[in-house]
Design an enzyme around this catalytic site. Structure first.
Site, PDB file in Angstrom:
ATOM      1  N   PRO A 102     -51.403  -1.061   0.546  1.00 57.71           N
ATOM      2  CA  PRO A 102     -50.364  -0.074   0.227  1.00 57.71           C
ATOM      3  C   PRO A 102     -49.054  -0.441   0.938  1.00 57.71           C
ATOM      4  O   PRO A 102     -49.047  -1.203   1.911  1.00 57.71           O
ATOM      5  CB  PRO A 102     -50.918   1.237   0.794  1.00 57.71           C
ATOM      6  CG  PRO A 102     -52.371   1.008   0.990  1.00 57.71           C
ATOM      7  CD  PRO A 102     -52.553  -0.467   1.213  1.00 57.71           C
ATOM      8  N   TYR A 103     -47.974   0.120   0.472  1.00 56.67           N
ATOM      9  CA  TYR A 103     -46.628  -0.199   0.945  1.00 56.67           C
ATOM     10  C   TYR A 103     -46.520  -0.168   2.471  1.00 56.67           C
ATOM     11  O   TYR A 103     -46.142  -1.154   3.096  1.00 56.67           O
ATOM     12  CB  TYR A 103     -45.645   0.788   0.314  1.00 56.67           C
ATOM     13  CG  TYR A 103     -44.201   0.557   0.648  1.00 56.67           C
ATOM     14  CD1 TYR A 103     -43.513  -0.526   0.121  1.00 56.67           C
ATOM     15  CD2 TYR A 103     -43.518   1.436   1.483  1.00 56.67           C
ATOM     16  CE1 TYR A 103     -42.178  -0.736   0.411  1.00 56.67           C
ATOM     17  CE2 TYR A 103     -42.181   1.239   1.776  1.00 56.67           C
ATOM     18  CZ  TYR A 103     -41.508   0.156   1.242  1.00 56.67           C
ATOM     19  OH  TYR A 103     -40.204  -0.047   1.532  1.00 56.67           O
TER      20      TYR A 103
END
Length: 147
Positions: A102-103
């Site tokens: 994820p980011y």
């Protein structure tokens, strides 16, 4: 590019180029076509590649995401890195990690790598801190860790 080996050699040569650590160049600056191609071909440059449609969804940041953001901004404020170093370090994770995390997981991963690579912390200190946080958050389940 003459061959994939030429491209690989140029890509390896320019891998160390960055906004802070870079190879000094005499003026007038000269880049060969192969060096220019290697500089342009970074993981994050996905222009022209097919993509799947992504549904836009409103998302409230989780506590760990906001903590990661603040931690990374503080690292910049304290001079550990700048945003371009962080972005480059994310690109250097490679496609599997870059697209698989994820980011903000990419942010915290490269923060840990940067702190270790710059000698600001040791892997043992990082492991001890992770263990401490897991214990404090009931086994890490609140922060997305293993239970």
């Amino acid at each position: 590019m003459n061959s994939p080996a030429d491209f690989e050699a140029q890509a390896n040569r320019v891998a160390g180029y960055g906004p802070v650590h870079h190879e000094e160049m005499d003026s007038p600056y000269y880049l060969s076509n192969s060096a220019f191609d290697a500089l342009r071909h970074v993981l994050h440059d996905v222009g022209g590649q097919p993509a799947l449609p992504v549904k836009y969804e409103e998302k409230v940041e989780e506590d760990w995401e906001m903590s990661t953001y603040v931690t990374c901004e503080c690292l910049g404020w304290r001079g550990v890195w700048n945003s371009e170093e962080r972005r480059r370090a994310e690109n250097d994770l490679g496609a599997t990690l870059y697209f698989g995390l994820p980011y903000y997981a990419r942010w915290i991963t490269v923060a840990a790598k940067t702190l270790i690579n710059k000698g600001l912390i040791t892997p043992d200190e990082l492991s001890a801190k992770i263990d401490e946080v897991r214990a404090r958050t009931a086994g890490g389940t609140a922060a997305g860790g293993r239970s």
